[in-house]
Design a protein around this motif. Sequence first.
Motif, PDB file in Angstrom:
ATOM      1  N   GLN A 420      46.361  50.891  44.494  1.00  0.00           N
ATOM      2  CA  GLN A 420      45.896  49.905  45.783  1.00  0.00           C
ATOM      3  C   GLN A 420      44.847  50.606  46.610  1.00  0.00           C
ATOM      4  O   GLN A 420      44.314  49.734  47.033  1.00  0.00           O
ATOM      5  N   LYS A 421      44.584  52.030  46.676  1.00  0.00           N
ATOM      6  CA  LYS A 421      42.949  52.210  47.348  1.00  0.00           C
ATOM      7  C   LYS A 421      41.533  51.154  46.637  1.00  0.00           C
ATOM      8  O   LYS A 421      41.412  51.294  47.644  1.00  0.00           O
ATOM      9  N   GLY A 422      42.065  51.383  45.410  1.00  0.00           N
ATOM     10  CA  GLY A 422      40.944  50.385  44.956  1.00  0.00           C
ATOM     11  C   GLY A 422      40.904  49.190  44.815  1.00  0.00           C
ATOM     12  O   GLY A 422      39.569  48.580  45.329  1.00  0.00           O
ATOM     13  N   LEU A 423      42.563  48.403  45.639  1.00  0.00           N
ATOM     14  CA  LEU A 423      41.805  47.140  45.484  1.00  0.00           C
ATOM     15  C   LEU A 423      41.338  46.971  46.651  1.00  0.00           C
ATOM     16  O   LEU A 423      40.888  45.933  47.047  1.00  0.00           O
ATOM     17  N   GLY A 424      42.001  47.718  47.409  1.00  0.00           N
ATOM     18  CA  GLY A 424      40.667  47.602  48.856  1.00  0.00           C
ATOM     19  C   GLY A 424      40.064  47.427  48.747  1.00  0.00           C
ATOM     20  O   GLY A 424      38.505  47.076  49.389  1.00  0.00           O
ATOM     21  N   LEU A 425      39.265  48.460  48.039  1.00  0.00           N
ATOM     22  CA  LEU A 425      37.557  48.658  47.871  1.00  0.00           C
ATOM     23  C   LEU A 425      37.083  47.537  47.430  1.00  0.00           C
ATOM     24  O   LEU A 425      35.752  47.040  48.134  1.00  0.00           O
ATOM     25  N   LEU A 426      37.910  46.850  46.208  1.00  0.00           N
ATOM     26  CA  LEU A 426      36.926  46.012  45.491  1.00  0.00           C
ATOM     27  C   LEU A 426      37.506  44.153  46.748  1.00  0.00           C
ATOM     28  O   LEU A 426      37.113  43.875  46.568  1.00  0.00           O
ATOM     29  N   ASN A 427      38.338  44.405  47.522  1.00  0.00           N
ATOM     30  CA  ASN A 427      38.939  42.974  48.496  1.00  0.00           C
ATOM     31  C   ASN A 427      38.274  42.117  47.700  1.00  0.00           C
ATOM     32  O   ASN A 427      37.399  41.069  48.564  1.00  0.00           O
ATOM     33  N   TRP A 428      39.154  41.779  46.766  1.00  0.00           N
ATOM     34  CA  TRP A 428      38.859  40.279  46.384  1.00  0.00           C
ATOM     35  C   TRP A 428      39.198  38.776  47.698  1.00  0.00           C
ATOM     36  O   TRP A 428      38.435  37.848  47.626  1.00  0.00           O
ATOM     37  N   THR A 429      39.999  39.498  48.514  1.00  0.00           N
ATOM     38  CA  THR A 429      40.340  38.292  49.694  1.00  0.00           C
ATOM     39  C   THR A 429      39.284  38.198  50.534  1.00  0.00           C
ATOM     40  O   THR A 429      38.710  36.897  50.547  1.00  0.00           O
ATOM     41  N   GLY A 430      38.239  39.212  50.408  1.00  0.00           N
ATOM     42  CA  GLY A 430      37.129  39.281  51.439  1.00  0.00           C
ATOM     43  C   GLY A 430      36.338  39.022  51.041  1.00  0.00           C
ATOM     44  O   GLY A 430      35.023  38.847  51.440  1.00  0.00           O
ATOM     45  N   ASP A 431      35.795  38.896  49.158  1.00  0.00           N
ATOM     46  CA  ASP A 431      34.611  38.511  48.189  1.00  0.00           C
ATOM     47  C   ASP A 431      34.004  37.315  48.446  1.00  0.00           C
ATOM     48  O   ASP A 431      34.203  36.266  48.300  1.00  0.00           O
ATOM     49  N   PRO A 432      33.066  37.412  49.620  1.00  0.00           N
ATOM     50  CA  PRO A 432      32.587  36.396  49.545  1.00  0.00           C
ATOM     51  C   PRO A 432      31.400  35.160  48.210  1.00  0.00           C
ATOM     52  O   PRO A 432      31.897  33.436  48.190  1.00  0.00           O
ATOM     53  N   MET A 433      31.689  35.903  46.970  1.00  0.00           N
ATOM     54  CA  MET A 433      31.284  34.763  45.897  1.00  0.00           C
ATOM     55  C   MET A 433      32.500  34.855  45.291  1.00  0.00           C
ATOM     56  O   MET A 433      32.545  33.609  44.650  1.00  0.00           O
ATOM     57  N   LEU A 434      34.031  35.150  45.499  1.00  0.00           N
ATOM     58  CA  LEU A 434      34.915  34.536  44.710  1.00  0.00           C
ATOM     59  C   LEU A 434      35.115  33.870  45.656  1.00  0.00           C
ATOM     60  O   LEU A 434      35.489  32.822  45.241  1.00  0.00           O
ATOM     61  N   LYS A 435      35.234  33.514  46.696  1.00  0.00           N
ATOM     62  CA  LYS A 435      35.388  32.390  47.528  1.00  0.00           C
ATOM     63  C   LYS A 435      34.848  31.006  47.328  1.00  0.00           C
ATOM     64  O   LYS A 435      34.917  30.127  47.009  1.00  0.00           O
ATOM     65  N   ASN A 436      33.428  31.560  47.474  1.00  0.00           N
ATOM     66  CA  ASN A 436      31.906  30.087  47.320  1.00  0.00           C
ATOM     67  C   ASN A 436      32.661  29.533  45.883  1.00  0.00           C
ATOM     68  O   ASN A 436      32.570  28.336  45.162  1.00  0.00           O
ATOM     69  N   TYR A 437      32.952  30.412  44.872  1.00  0.00           N
ATOM     70  CA  TYR A 437      33.170  29.991  43.200  1.00  0.00           C
ATOM     71  C   TYR A 437      34.393  29.547  43.390  1.00  0.00           C
ATOM     72  O   TYR A 437      34.830  28.849  42.038  1.00  0.00           O
ATOM     73  N   GLY A 438      35.824  30.111  43.598  1.00  0.00           N
ATOM     74  CA  GLY A 438      36.814  29.431  43.876  1.00  0.00           C
ATOM     75  C   GLY A 438      37.944  29.798  42.882  1.00  0.00           C
ATOM     76  O   GLY A 438      38.879  29.783  42.346  1.00  0.00           O
ATOM     77  N   LEU A 439      37.840  31.377  42.912  1.00  0.00           N
ATOM     78  CA  LEU A 439      38.074  32.390  42.324  1.00  0.00           C
ATOM     79  C   LEU A 439      39.272  32.589  43.204  1.00  0.00           C
ATOM     80  O   LEU A 439      39.186  33.583  43.848  1.00  0.00           O
ATOM     81  N   THR A 440      40.533  33.182  42.637  1.00  0.00           N
ATOM     82  CA  THR A 440      41.517  33.606  43.418  1.00  0.00           C
ATOM     83  C   THR A 440      42.665  34.353  42.568  1.00  0.00           C
ATOM     84  O   THR A 440      42.609  33.968  41.407  1.00  0.00           O
ATOM     85  N   ILE A 441      42.660  35.560  43.115  1.00  0.00           N
ATOM     86  CA  ILE A 441      43.555  36.844  42.090  1.00  0.00           C
ATOM     87  C   ILE A 441      44.603  37.206  43.355  1.00  0.00           C
ATOM     88  O   ILE A 441      44.719  37.090  44.279  1.00  0.00           O
ATOM     89  N   ASP A 442      45.797  37.278  42.392  1.00  0.00           N
ATOM     90  CA  ASP A 442      47.656  37.774  42.997  1.00  0.00           C
ATOM     91  C   ASP A 442      47.372  39.024  43.647  1.00  0.00           C
ATOM     92  O   ASP A 442      46.653  39.538  42.239  1.00  0.00           O
TER      93      ASP A 442
END
Length: 922
Positions: A420-442
């Motif tokens: 869970q701490k690692g997920l906080g480091l990765l921060n998928w929901t706040g990742d501008p690249m993932l948002k830009n390309y349209g990738l969403t992860i549960d």
Amino acid sequence: MSSGTHPSGRGRGGGPDLSTTVPIRPVISKSLVLPILDPNNPWRDKMPDTVMQRPAFGRAGKTAKIQINSHIIKRFPTIAVYQYDVVIGSGTEKRGLIRKVWASQAVQSKIGPGFIFDGNRIGWSLNKFGGELRIPVDLDKEEGILPRPGRENIHRVAIKSASNIKVDLSSITGYLEGQKDFDDTIFQAINFLDHLLRETPSKHLINLRRSYFARQGDPRDRKLLGYGVEAMHGVYQSIRMAEGKRLVVNVDISNSCFWHETCFDRLVYALSGANNEMSFIASCQPQDGKEPRIYKHMRRLAKSRFTVKHRGRLNEAPVYTCTRISNFNAKTHKFEVVKKETGEKITMTCYDYYKQKYNVILNKWHMPLIECNKKNMLFPPELAFMQPGQRYPYKLNEVQTAEMIKFAVSRPPVRRDGIQKGLGLLNWTGDPMLKNYGLTIDSEMLKTNARILQPPEVHFAKNATAKPGYSGRWDLRGKVFVQPGIPLKSWGVCVLMPDIDPRPPVTPDQVNNFLKNYMQLYRTHGGKIENPNPPVIRGVPDIAEAINQTFHAAGNQMKLRPQILLIILTNKSTENYQRIKRNCDIRFGVMSQCVQASNVIKNAPQYCSNVLMKFNCKLGGTTSTVKSRTQYFNEPTMIIGADVSHAAPGLEQESFAAMTMSLDKTCSRYGAAVESNGMRVEMISSENVKSMLSPLVDWWIKNVGGGRVPKHVYYFRDGISEGQYRNVLKEEVADLKELFDHFGQGHPGNAIKITVVVVEKRHHIRFFPPQGPDGDKNGNPLPGTIVDRDVTNPFENDIYLCSHVAIQGTARPTHYYTIMDEANVPPDRFQAMLYEHCYQYQRATTPVSLFPAVYYAHLAAKRGECHIDMAVAEKIRLTKERLKHPGREDPTHSSEMRLLSEMPKLQKFEPKNQMGYGMWFI
């Protein structure tokens, strides 16, 4: 059985001829002729080009709903993504320069936001560039440095459309739906998504492949391991296609080792393991014409980056790279200095230079200087500071390994929190690249329906059984080994001396008490002892001579060649252990069993019983077998395990190939062979397959198969990646086919069916069962937990099996990947065999995490280090050392050139006791 040249040394001491042998197992034919394997093996063309598909899912066992540390990709890009070829300079520039050029303002302003670069030659963007984009980058201008005459620092970047300019992301859906075969378009799409995931975290975190570490993270996520090395917790993420028509991201804790961020002189002092300053200074001085001992430690600093800090350099310091360690120290290295005032050239030592120019007194002047990537620039280690975030690429020593295990091990609740701490480091929901390309992860871990197989019963002699249930443990109290070893007649005890203390580690009374208890327990377990008074040799300081005297004392006592030696160790020195095994295996050809002096003093019955399991197997016995719930051998079956071990990074040592083979109908006992396999070569050579397996196959035919080859062979192969599956089939399995053709004399009735299974432990999948009956008290899965859905391959035949009980940390399931099955073994029968055989690992009273054939191959490969021909190895080392020194001529003699180009074979067992057909490796 090791291949190579058998040493001719016989050992000293008179007495009777010790060639009289009590064989550990039935005798193999002396007339065995090794087959000649055809380099144009016809089976190579007959092997399949692809791995098998999953025939069906398993159904046995009770269902359990568990979580797995993987996250479903809910949405992936549907917009157009364009792929580009990127060339920086000539295309051969080093990675550091490539990163600097790519990050320049000139490049970034041209390509715009959202461009992803893999750091090598491929890029992706949502923008379609017309034609080729050429960008000149002046790094001097970027860094605000005035141009230097004649030293241009301009680099050119070329970006052009790839041959397949558009990444076809829909191909992934087509493949998962079963509408499309796997091809390059799918590989390109997955490669893009992989780099999309990496792009943002790699910008602000330390990036090691698919693992990320915070530069200034929680202090609890760092630990000094000693010797200048620290460990760090990080996070791992990897995207993959999975069963269930989905993409998932596997997220786990990652642990890695880094150089400690401090000055080089402290690092070198720590690396040396010196106890005081005087011994450290002595290690910096040449001795007997040889280079200083400290060199071997300092060479580890090569390729590391550092800055130089002292009172004369207060501004931001440039970063240098250590290229090599100089032969000079600060008082012996001299160079010319031009006086600004007069223009006069004077010669100064490095020591005087820093004293006069910067008023810096070098206290560690005796240490060799550091050479860097700038021409003619050398620095004193005490002024060089290690740059943060540099991975330590070498093998850890025993102390560091013990500390690393303590740091890395974590029980499931702690590991889940770390993820869970690692997920906080990765921060998928706040990742501008993932948002830009349209990738969403549960953000939630996926849930799957696992199955828990029934645990088997463990069978002993006299119809006794152990019923471990889901506890995964049983004991040997009152148990008789299912097959005792040969009667113990000729044996001896060797008490080794400590390295420094002249006193023996144990007293005669302590040895006698231990032997009395040891023999009594062996009789209780069914062992037969015809000689209860073996000779005990003590007080001999040299290991080789101590073993020599013990061997001859035992043989002289019974007028019979010794069957086994019991060696009492004073410490856990790897070097001493290897010398013992080398002498026993190669020089004398006698089984050996080592015990620690501290355990001899304690004389605990449980310890004695644990050692006796190995002792009995080395004498030809079997500890226990599994009382199987399923009849999984319907025809004569043989199991072969294989592994190739490689030297630690930075070590120039051959790789060792080990192959094991079952030696009875229940596949409980195994023989093994080990041989050198080239330098970091993963595929086992045809020559090694022939030389290692031929004697064992011949033995099996005569003693198990009733004169015939087996009908079915399982081949368990460890340590290979997915990209090597085809190579295993085309090379190793084809060689097995040809080998069995030789023994079956080409008769159609002797054709064998092979099932090939790749075994993997180095992965990041973990099971997290809910609290309750489907997990143990620590939160780990119960032994027998199988997952074959949701995180396995979409179509190919793989499973994850947790067969053991994790005592300390989080259980790591083993990944079994069946790539060929000519016998069409039903899934439930195959999975039952995998699980139940983990209960008949002959040296444990608990199920193991790895299929025994592979586990034994690990042990045999490790023993290969003890069988190296030290004389040849030393000759190779000296030859290579000569080539390192400038001014020395290269070797031209043909034998010397051949010595460098060929990997020497391992030494053979002394043959009289036929050790190779016993469990010498256990």
